[in-house]
Scaffold this motif. Structure first.
Motif, PDB file in Angstrom:
ATOM      1  N   ARG A  64      35.518  65.204  73.248  1.00  0.00           N
ATOM      2  CA  ARG A  64      35.663  64.759  72.089  1.00  0.00           C
ATOM      3  C   ARG A  64      35.818  63.207  72.249  1.00  0.00           C
ATOM      4  O   ARG A  64      35.251  62.398  71.672  1.00  0.00           O
ATOM      5  N   GLU A  67      32.745  61.649  73.603  1.00  0.00           N
ATOM      6  CA  GLU A  67      31.773  61.634  72.563  1.00  0.00           C
ATOM      7  C   GLU A  67      32.321  60.315  71.525  1.00  0.00           C
ATOM      8  O   GLU A  67      31.379  59.549  71.169  1.00  0.00           O
ATOM      9  N   GLN A  68      33.461  60.206  71.190  1.00  0.00           N
ATOM     10  CA  GLN A  68      33.892  59.059  70.625  1.00  0.00           C
ATOM     11  C   GLN A  68      33.516  57.780  71.179  1.00  0.00           C
ATOM     12  O   GLN A  68      32.950  56.972  70.444  1.00  0.00           O
ATOM     13  N   LEU A 144      42.628  58.825  72.348  1.00  0.00           N
ATOM     14  CA  LEU A 144      42.512  60.290  71.696  1.00  0.00           C
ATOM     15  C   LEU A 144      43.309  61.295  72.482  1.00  0.00           C
ATOM     16  O   LEU A 144      43.850  62.233  72.232  1.00  0.00           O
TER      17      LEU A 144
END
Length: 188
Positions: A64, A67-68, A144
């Motif tokens: 994640r 990808e961010q 994140l």
């Protein structure tokens, strides 16, 4: 193994497999971290251990975050590689600095103390015959990842220490000349 032998010969060991360090090995490795230089006795470090199925969950967090960072444009190969990162070793120790306001101990020194704790763990792991290496990079500094691992606002992730059984004997430590790095300061 005596302390000087471990200090003089420690190298990172990248190819790791099961088993993870035993309870007794972990105790020795983790206790070594607690002897790091620590201005003000703030004990700014804390550590998370990740193993077993939790490594797969960490891989999902890594994916994640990647990808961010890339706007969702990862290839299938990059996605698979990112998901597999935490599977490189049976045990991952996450090094975290709890930043504290102190009139004599700036945040940089607190990070340096955590780095000293990590180095002590790496050397203790070597002395115990445990393979270990320290990884940082974009995922270590991702907000994140920090959030998913439960870091507080005043905490910073300083890296991942991968630990396990070496798949081959450690490489020979490079021979460095002390005189290349240490010189006498002379005021004349």
């Amino acid at each position: 193994m005596d302390a000087l032998t471990a200090l003089h010969n420690r190298v990172s060991t990248g190819l790791l497999t099961e088993p993870a360090p035993s309870h007794e090995q972990r105790r020795g490795i983790f206790r070594a971290a607690l002897r790091a230089a620590d201005h003000g006795c703030l004990r700014p470090w804390r550590f998370l251990t990740i193993e077993g199925e939790a490594r797969n969950r960490l891989g999902e967090i890594f994916l994640r975050a990647a990808e961010q960072a890339e706007g969702g444009s990862l290839s299938d190969a990059q996605r698979e590689r990112t998901l597999a990162m935490p599977l490189r070793a049976p045990l991952i120790v996450v090094a975290i600095t709890r930043l504290q306001e102190h009139p004599k101990v700036p945040h940089l020194e607190q990070h340096m103390s955590t780095a000293g704790a990590v180095q002590a763990m790496l050397t203790a792991a070597y002395a115990e015959g445990v393979g270990a290496y320290w990884r940082t990079g974009a995922l270590a500094y991702s907000p994140l990842v920090a959030g998913e691992l439960g870091l507080a606002d005043n905490e910073r992730l300083d890296g991942f220490i991968y630990c396990g059984t070496p798949q081959k004997p450690p490489r020979q430590a490079p021979e460095l000349e002390v005189a290349d790095y240490f010189t006498e300061w002379n005021t004349r």
